[in-house]
Design a protein around this motif. Structure first.
Motif: not given
Length: 502
Positions: A4, A35, A40, A42, A248, A250, A392
RNA sequence: GGCGACGUAGCUCAGCUGGUAAGAGUGCUCGACUCAUAAUCGAGAGGUCGUGGGUUCGAGUCCCACCGUCGCUACCA
């Protein structure tokens, strides 16, 4: 292993960190923390944007180099984020050599692909806006925004052929790449109206990233700035890393910079033969009395002052729980006090206090185990499911509401069972208190993205070992993991109630 | 000027593709309890869902206009 990668915008160093910057950053931070709980891998990035004429001019005024100017002001953001327990893995500065390399590489690829070509531009230029104006824009010969004199500039520029990418952008925006949906439609609308090619270099400025194929130019600050997201995960320096992280990506942004992030940036990536970011989350503004913050002096409200009153947890919780991610949201100090008292002091803090007290009175200060078939088990499961889905979807306020539903239900549960009336040392009192302690354990984990400190305090208050942030979801939220047998001391209030100013 | 978003209980906000008598938190009133941070629990009052039209068997939820707020953006005379 999931990955992430989440970013905030890089903030322009000439700004002073205010609650708007902090809102964006805390939101991204909370999601990054969630996350990490999920296990994850991250990467959370924030940083500062340090090029452009404004910095150059400010440096001249202060008699220092632009980099020294940027050093000073960039530090303010680092300090602000430390105060807010921001857990960024990197803090990027656009003045870093690795970034220059990345910018030059990415835009050289775009040029090689035929998306950048030479042109010229002339007009009235406002230094503060870093933008050109036409005659009719001017108000009494001054910049309409800053009401200060403009300068006549004429320069050769390299233009980015945005217009050639309309179809691809429309296609990209047709999926859930920009959320919420209303913001995506806005981006789509911008593309539909037709895109003009944009000037992306300047000859009038030195303070920027040099254009590799033409020494006289530097890239206009926006086109250099956006690329930071790629730089940070290795573009131009570590391709293996970039390939791992970039899919990934964001981005978290405010609605004012939607055009740059949801149209120009994906277009730049496409032009360079790269994939656009995975997702862009767009939030609204904080308002004060219905007015946007800069016009009302909300920018004068310093995060540090609010932290002094509410603590880091109180600060983070208020903005995460009280602001739904997307629409504009009203901010008020009174509202913040209300939220703090009701959710933190009364609902959660008081729950811990009353449970600790009864455990000491009825169980010798040792926390009993929860029941496998507790009526709260189902409530906890529902709460977690809702919270997980909301985190999420980048909806911190929904996630925290779901978590607090469990806490409120537990207060009801105590009221219905009245353990304080039960016999000391009895099984029934152990059952009730064990269940309540289990809720506190789960809550500590689930609230930790927001309450960076109180969550650990609760964790320790019920006798758990280690760090709450080392727990792993979803296991850590499943019912029954509180071991019992740990010391649960009486403790001073976790969130001392705030008095309302008369 | 153009594009878009928003306008729902005193306050802050939820209400996905239209359909069981409009929800939450907070605030307020009343009651209960007293383990707890003047906290907690229960009950209740409180909304013509910005205004005016329209579509529909039926709209807060779709369409149009207007008003207000906000963001982006364009300005040739």
């Amino acid at each position: 292993m999931n990955r992430f990668y989440v970013t905030t915008p890089i903030y322009y160093v000439n700004d002073v960190p205010h609650i708007g910057h902090a809102y964006t950053t805390v939101s991204a931070d909370a999601v990054a923390r969630w996350h990490r709980l999920l296990g994850d891998e991250t990467m959370f990035l924030t940083g500062t944007d340090e090029h452009g004429l404004k910095i150059q001019r400010a440096a001249e005024e202060n008699g220092i180099s632009p980099l020294e100017q940027a050093d000073r002001t960039s530090q303010r953001f680092r300090d602000a984020w430390v105060e807010l327990d921001i857990s960024n893995d990197q803090f990027i500065r656009t003045t870093e050599p690795r970034h220059h390399v990345a910018v030059q590489e990415l835009l050289a690829r775009a040029k090689a692909n035929g998306y950048i070509e030479k042109g010229s531009y002339a007009g009235h230029y406002c230094v503060s806006c870093e933008a050109y104006y036409t005659d009719s824009d001017l108000v009494d010969g001054n910049c309409p925004v800053h009401e200060r004199p403009v300068e006549w500039l004429e320069e050769d520029n390299y233009f980015f052929k945005l217009s050639a990418l309309e179809a691809e952008l429309t296609e990209w925006l047709s999926n859930d790449t920009v959320v919420p949906e209303g913001k995506r439609n806005e981006a789509l609308g911008i593309v539909k109206l037709g895109l003009d090619d944009v000037s992306m270099t300047r000859t009038s400025i030195d303070w920027g990233v040099p254009v590799p194929w033409d020494d006289d130019h530097v890239f206009y600050v926006w086109y250099d700035a956006l690329i930071n997201y790629a730089t940070a995960v290795g573009f131009g320096s570590d391709e293996a890393s970039f390939e791992q992280w970039w899919p990934e990506a964001h981005h978290v942004i405010g609605k004012d910079i939607l055009r740059f992030h949801c149209v120009y940036w994906p277009a730049m990536l496409m032009a360079a033969g790269l994939k656009p970011p995975k997702k862009i989350f767009v939030h609204g503004f904080l308002l004060l009395g219905g007015k946007k913050l800069s016009k009302t002096g909300l920018t004068q409200i310093r995060p540090a002052d609010l932290i002094a009153d509410f603590g880091v947890d109180g600060y983070r919780y208020h903005f995460l729980r009280g602001v739904s991610f997307g629409p504009d949201s009203e901010f008020s100090y009174e509202g913040m006090v209300e939220r703090y008292n009701s959710d933190l002091a009364n609902t959660l803090g008081n729950l811990l206090s009353r449970v600790a007290t009864v455990v000491n009175k009825k169980c010798g200060g040792v926390g009993p185990k929860p029941r496998v078939d507790s009526p709260l088990a189902a409530v906890a499961a529902t709460s977690y499911a809702k919270a997980a889905e909301a985190w999420d979807n980048f909806q911190p306020s929904v996630a925290l509401e779901a978590t607090w539903q469990l806490v409120r239900e537990t207060n009801v549960f105590l009221e219905q069972n009245e353990p304080w009336k039960m016999d000391e040392g009895s099984q029934e009192v152990a059952d009730v208190l064990g269940d309540a302690l289990e809720v506190l354990r789960i809550t500590a984990v689930c609230a930790s993205p927001a309450l960076t400190r109180a969550s650990q305090a609760i964790w320790e208050a019920i006798g758990m070992e280690g760090e709450v942030t080392d727990q792993r979801l979803p296991e850590a939220a499943s019912w029954g993991a509180y071991p019992g047998g740990t010391t649960v001391p009486k403790a001073p209030p976790l969130f001392p109630r705030m008095k309302v100013e008369g």
